[in-house]
Enzyme design. Structure first.
Site, PDB file in Angstrom:
ATOM      1  N   CYS A 217      79.840   0.883  53.792  1.00  0.00           N
ATOM      2  CA  CYS A 217      80.308   2.117  54.409  1.00  0.00           C
ATOM      3  C   CYS A 217      79.776   3.329  53.662  1.00  0.00           C
ATOM      4  CB  CYS A 217      81.826   2.172  54.362  1.00  0.00           C
ATOM      5  SG  CYS A 217      82.594   0.589  54.642  1.00  0.00           S
TER       6      CYS A 217
ATOM      7  N   ARG B 126      75.230   4.738  57.405  1.00  0.00           N
ATOM      8  CA  ARG B 126      75.731   3.607  56.619  1.00  0.00           C
ATOM      9  C   ARG B 126      76.787   2.801  57.368  1.00  0.00           C
ATOM     10  NH1 ARG B 126      74.595   4.467  51.070  1.00  0.00           N
ATOM     11  NH2 ARG B 126      76.065   2.833  50.546  1.00  0.00           N
TER      12      ARG B 126
ATOM     13  N   TRP C  37      81.523   0.506  58.268  1.00  0.00           N
ATOM     14  CA  TRP C  37      80.693  -0.519  58.918  1.00  0.00           C
ATOM     15  C   TRP C  37      81.347  -1.847  58.589  1.00  0.00           C
ATOM     16  CZ3 TRP C  37      77.642  -4.777  57.577  1.00  0.00           C
ATOM     17  CH2 TRP C  37      76.657  -5.156  58.486  1.00  0.00           C
TER      18      TRP C  37
ATOM     19  N   ASN D 199      84.161   1.300  49.548  1.00  0.00           N
ATOM     20  CA  ASN D 199      82.973   0.656  50.091  1.00  0.00           C
ATOM     21  C   ASN D 199      82.744  -0.596  49.255  1.00  0.00           C
ATOM     22  OD1 ASN D 199      80.447  -0.006  51.019  1.00  0.00           O
ATOM     23  ND2 ASN D 199      79.390   1.734  50.092  1.00  0.00           N
ATOM     24  N   GLY D 200      82.621  -1.758  49.908  1.00  0.00           N
ATOM     25  CA  GLY D 200      82.398  -2.992  49.151  1.00  0.00           C
ATOM     26  C   GLY D 200      83.350  -4.084  49.586  1.00  0.00           C
TER      27      GLY D 200
ATOM     28  N   GLU E 204      56.225  -6.993  60.978  1.00  0.00           N
ATOM     29  CA  GLU E 204      56.896  -5.689  60.968  1.00  0.00           C
ATOM     30  C   GLU E 204      57.035  -5.141  62.391  1.00  0.00           C
ATOM     31  OE1 GLU E 204      58.702  -4.217  59.025  1.00  0.00           O
ATOM     32  OE2 GLU E 204      58.721  -2.146  59.681  1.00  0.00           O
TER      33      GLU E 204
ATOM     34  N   LYS F 144      60.673  -4.288  64.020  1.00  0.00           N
ATOM     35  CA  LYS F 144      61.037  -2.981  64.586  1.00  0.00           C
ATOM     36  C   LYS F 144      61.520  -3.157  66.021  1.00  0.00           C
ATOM     37  CE  LYS F 144      61.370  -1.077  61.761  1.00  0.00           C
ATOM     38  NZ  LYS F 144      60.996  -1.349  60.428  1.00  0.00           N
TER      39      LYS F 144
ATOM     40  N   GLU G 240      64.967  -5.036  66.195  1.00  0.00           N
ATOM     41  CA  GLU G 240      66.023  -4.300  65.502  1.00  0.00           C
ATOM     42  C   GLU G 240      66.609  -3.158  66.343  1.00  0.00           C
ATOM     43  OE1 GLU G 240      64.356  -2.276  62.078  1.00  0.00           O
ATOM     44  OE2 GLU G 240      66.295  -2.171  61.094  1.00  0.00           O
TER      45      GLU G 240
ATOM     46  N   HIS H 158      50.003 -24.262  66.720  1.00  0.00           N
ATOM     47  CA  HIS H 158      50.833 -25.310  66.101  1.00  0.00           C
ATOM     48  C   HIS H 158      52.268 -25.272  66.617  1.00  0.00           C
ATOM     49  CE1 HIS H 158      47.542 -26.312  63.450  1.00  0.00           C
ATOM     50  NE2 HIS H 158      47.421 -25.037  63.132  1.00  0.00           N
TER      51      HIS H 158
ATOM     52  N   LYS I  52      71.972   1.055  57.190  1.00  0.00           N
ATOM     53  CA  LYS I  52      70.772   1.444  56.463  1.00  0.00           C
ATOM     54  C   LYS I  52      70.692   0.797  55.086  1.00  0.00           C
ATOM     55  CE  LYS I  52      67.039   3.895  55.949  1.00  0.00           C
ATOM     56  NZ  LYS I  52      65.866   3.415  56.698  1.00  0.00           N
TER      57      LYS I  52
END
Ligand code: AGP
Length: 610
Positions: free
Chosen positions: A8, A32, A80, A106-107, A484, A488, A491, A507, A605
């Protein structure tokens, strides 16, 4: 019962107009977490709390008074939730039984069940969060006769887990802070002081910061900042340095762009220019650590997560090919005793992280250090935990990145590697002239890529948005580009996207290709790789795939070609220029689907949980 584990943003203000300042700073921290938001504000000695599930805008529309309240002290939180339900009651601040102690956190608190059980006899728990035990523990300590500071420290000392905590007591204009493994900074202002999870939240208020370290406690009022640590039973004051951060508030605003992500993509020309000029000062320290390791024949191991892992893969290719020195790369969360191998004092870990706060990276770095390896980090955020826990740091000065999707920091990481490895190459007589000659022109190459690919990416997004799955492929130094591009896309658009090494298709993944499937093929300027790609493209087209190629010229048979930069530029630069259209394609596809690219669902983030 729900687990209230969170990643958070927290903010605290000790000073005038606290409520508005807390809200403004929280808005910046919303990257966040954006499940719920809340504030506690001291108004003439009385504590007022407003909190709600949903975004900060939602909090404001439910409680418009939060912008006008004023206040002498305040704390705020944007949440979050990783396990806990998103609800009004679970939103922070969390209160004790009396409603006179407010906590934002936060945690994760590992032993919260144990504490909750113990306290439930006397205390009434009203939320499903682990955080609530902190408020009741402090209340319990106060009722046993302790003073506020002692009660706060004793309560926090009972916690096992990871936390940044800010607490306030009704009637007292002081913030009480504690940190263990979760970022927390103190901002030093004029006649007022602050705290936050990230410096960018406070850039509009100050550019002077004190970094709180693990195991430290602080008391912050409008006039003073005191920091302590416990040595055994003894509370020892800690002298802290004030650090100046040269980021400006405008760097953390959207400006004329609709989203941070688009702004950050378009900033890439400036970012590259800035790194080439300003990050030069980190080169000497960086190459001396690399050179030293190479002279001793030590291992060089890149560790990172997500986009920074893809950049590290490119870093490995660059180091191996330009310096002809073998290096390895590991996803940080996979760096365990199963694949750690032997590491010792001759070895160098290159830890790569935009935020410098990614828990997986910090944990991997810790195990590498235990084995004796030295740590060189490539980091964007000044004062971040990783930068402070490293033996050497290369700050790549991309400026704050707010969009959850890493864009400019990816390019910044690539350019930092190009710059440092070629500089070292020059000194040890490696063949790097082809890179050093082009490097100064890289900002204008990036500018031309932005210009040439913006429109085509926007047009293409109209077709891509209808797909269920799209595939990206590349070879060599552009295999990470394929990964990448796919990251993107998935996500922020939520379309299934996978990146593969082009040679691996036959394969297995080729079975996924049917009439009309989109394959995005990342080109090459290496004749051998190009020949191989040519056969891969033919295999795809023979099975009906629609091929979109990303190239510097007209080389691969394609249904759609995205042509960028200059034909024939050295292979080493291609990951930088080829990722730009892929970022734009992901962005426009997300927007076309009505998603908010800055705040993709379920993601945050800074991933400060393991
Ligand atoms: C990238 O778009 C992601 N948001 C994510 O993969 C990110 O790169 C990863 O979490 C690592 O972050 P870091 O660079 O801050 O360590």
């Amino acid at each position: 019962m729900w687990r209230g584990s969170e990643m958070c943003g927290i903010v605290g203000v000790a000073g005038r107009d606290a409520a508005k300042k807390v809200i403004d700073s929280l808005k910046i921290l919303e990257y966040r977490g954006y499940d719920s938001a809340g504030i506690a504000v001291m108004l003439n000695g009385r504590m007022e709390v407003r909190k709600a599930a949903g975004t900060i805008e939602n909090l404001i529309s439910r409680y418009p008074e939060v912008l006008e309240m004023g206040g002498e002290l305040g704390i705020g939180h944007t949440r979050w939730a990783t396990h806990g339900r998103v609800s009004d009651s679970n939103a922070h601040p969390i209160l004790d039984c009396s409603g006179r102690i407010a906590v934002v956190h936060n945690g994760t608190i590992d032993n919260y069940m144990e504490i909750r059980e113990k306290l439930s006899i006397k205390h009434e728990f009203r939320t499903e969060t682990d955080t609530e035990v902190i408020a009741h523990l402090i209340e319990e300590m106060l009722s046993s006769g302790m003073g506020r500071l002692e009660a706060f420290i004793s309560a926090v000392s009972e916690l096992r887990g990871e936390y940044a905590v800010a607490c306030m007591f009704e009637g007292v204009n002081e913030l009480y802070l504690a940190r263990n493994k979760i970022p927390l900074v103190i901002g030093v202002g004029e006649g007022e002081n602050y705290c936050a999870s990230d410096v960018i939240a406070l850039l509009g208020l100050t550019n002077k910061f004190i970094y709180v370290d693990d195991g430290e406690f602080a008391r912050v009022s409008s006039r003073s900042v005191d920091v302590w640590r416990l040595e055994g039973e003894k509370l020892v004051p800690v002298e802290k340095r004030i650090n100046l951060v040269d980021w400006s508030p405008s760097m953390a605003s959207k400006g004329k762009y609709e989203h941070f992500m688009l702004k950050e993509i378009f900033e890439q020309e400036d970012v590259v220019r800035r790194i080439l000029a300003e990050s030069r000062r980190y080169i000497e320290g960086t190459i001396s650590m690399l050179n030293d390791t190479m002279r001793r024949g030590g291992r060089i191991l890149f560790l990172a997560a997500g986009t920074s892992y893809h950049a590290s893969m490119v870093g490995k290719y660059l180091l191996n090919s330009l310096l002809e020195y073998p290096s390895e790369v590991s996803i940080a969360s996979e760096f365990t005793r199963w694949n750690l191998g032997s590491l010792d004092g001759d070895d160098l870990v290159i830890a790569v992280s935009q935020s410098g706060e990614t828990a997986d990276v910090l944990m991997a770095v810790k195990s590498a250090r235990k084995k004796g390896a030295r740590i060189l980090s490539f980091v964007n955020v000044p004062g971040s935990t990783l930068s402070r826990e490293s033996d050497g740091v290369f700050f790549f000065s991309a400026g704050p990145e707010i969009g959850v999707a890493a864009t400019k920091t990816y390019v910044a990481e690539l350019v930092s590697f190009l710059m440092t490895f070629t500089e070292l190459g020059k000194r040890i007589g490696a063949r790097v002239d082809h890179v050093t000659e082009v490097l100064p022109r890289l900002p204008s190459l990036v500018a031309s890529c932005l210009e040439s690919s913006n429109r085509i990416a926007r047009d293409l997004s109209e077709a891509i948005k209808r797909e269920n799955s799209i595939f990206f492929m590349g070879r060599g130094i552009n295999y990470p580009t394929a990964l990448e591009g796919a990251l993107k896309m998935k996500e922020i658009s939520y379309i299934h996207a996978e990146g593969f090494p082009a040679g691996e298709y036959k394969h297995g993944p080729l079975a996924l290709i049917s009439e009309g499937t989109y394959s995005i093929v990342i080109g090459s300027n290496d004749p051998e790789i190009r020949d191989l790609l040519l056969s891969n493209v033919n295999e795809l087209r023979a099975r009906g795939s629609r091929v979109i190629s990303v190239e510097t010229g007209d080389h691969l048979p394609s249904d759609i070609r995205i042509k960028v930069a200059e034909d024939g530029i050295p292979e080493e630069f291609l990951p930088v220029v080829f990722v730009i259209p892929l970022q734009l394609l992901a962005y426009y596809t997300a927007v076309a689907l009505g998603r908010n690219p800055d705040k993709p669902r379920n993601l945050a983030k800074s991933v400060t949980v393991k």
